[in-house]
Motif scaffolding. Sequence first.
Motif, short mmCIF file in Angstrom:
data_model
loop_
_atom_site.label_atom_id
_atom_site.label_comp_id
_atom_site.label_asym_id
_atom_site.label_seq_id
_atom_site.Cartn_x
_atom_site.Cartn_y
_atom_site.Cartn_z
N GLU A 78 -54.63 3.78 25.16
CA GLU A 78 -55.39 3.95 26.40
C GLU A 78 -54.67 4.94 27.32
O GLU A 78 -55.29 5.87 27.85
N GLN A 79 -53.37 4.76 27.50
CA GLN A 79 -52.58 5.66 28.36
C GLN A 79 -52.59 7.08 27.77
O GLN A 79 -52.77 8.06 28.50
N ALA A 80 -52.40 7.19 26.46
CA ALA A 80 -52.38 8.51 25.82
C ALA A 80 -53.73 9.21 26.00
O ALA A 80 -53.77 10.42 26.28
N ARG A 114 -59.01 22.57 18.69
CA ARG A 114 -58.89 21.85 17.42
C ARG A 114 -59.04 20.34 17.65
O ARG A 114 -58.72 19.83 18.71
N VAL A 115 -59.52 19.64 16.61
CA VAL A 115 -59.66 18.18 16.66
C VAL A 115 -58.38 17.53 16.16
O VAL A 115 -57.82 17.94 15.12
N TYR A 116 -57.90 16.56 16.89
CA TYR A 116 -56.71 15.78 16.56
C TYR A 116 -57.05 14.30 16.65
O TYR A 116 -58.10 13.93 17.15
N GLY A 117 -56.13 13.47 16.23
CA GLY A 117 -56.29 12.03 16.38
C GLY A 117 -55.16 11.43 17.17
O GLY A 117 -54.06 11.98 17.23
N LEU A 118 -55.45 10.31 17.79
CA LEU A 118 -54.43 9.44 18.37
C LEU A 118 -54.55 8.14 17.61
O LEU A 118 -55.66 7.69 17.30
#
Length: 122
Positions: A78-80, A114-118
Amino acid sequence: MKVEGITWHAVVLKEPAFAAAKTLYIDTFGLKPMMELEGVAVFQMENGTLLELYQPHTVPPYGYNDSLAFGFRVDDIEQASAEIEKAGGELLGEITRVPDMGYAYRHFRGPDGRVYGLNEQR
C-alpha cells in the motif's frame, strides 16, 4: 518504502517457444509449476522468486513491455503504491491478494512508460 529485491519476472512467448521454455524449466532446471492455467505457468523458486510464463492471449490488457516484465518485492505494498503514484507512476488495477500464499501484487506503469510489478510476501 523498502525494496527487498526483484522477485517477479514475466515472460510472454508464443507457441512453440512457450512449451519449449516450460519444458526447460521443468526438465532441466527441476522447477515444478506451482500453478498452471491455459496459457500460463507459474514457477516459484526456493528463495521466493516467481517466474511466470504467459502466452500472448493471457497477458493483462496493459501488456508486459513487448514480452518481458519484472517486479519489485516491497515491505508494504500500500505504501509503495502511494509512493509510486506520487513519483508519477500510473497504478494499473487494484492490489490483488492471494491469502493462501501470503502474497499480494499490483502492476504500475513507470514514468518511463514501462510496466512493472510490486509484490509483497508475508
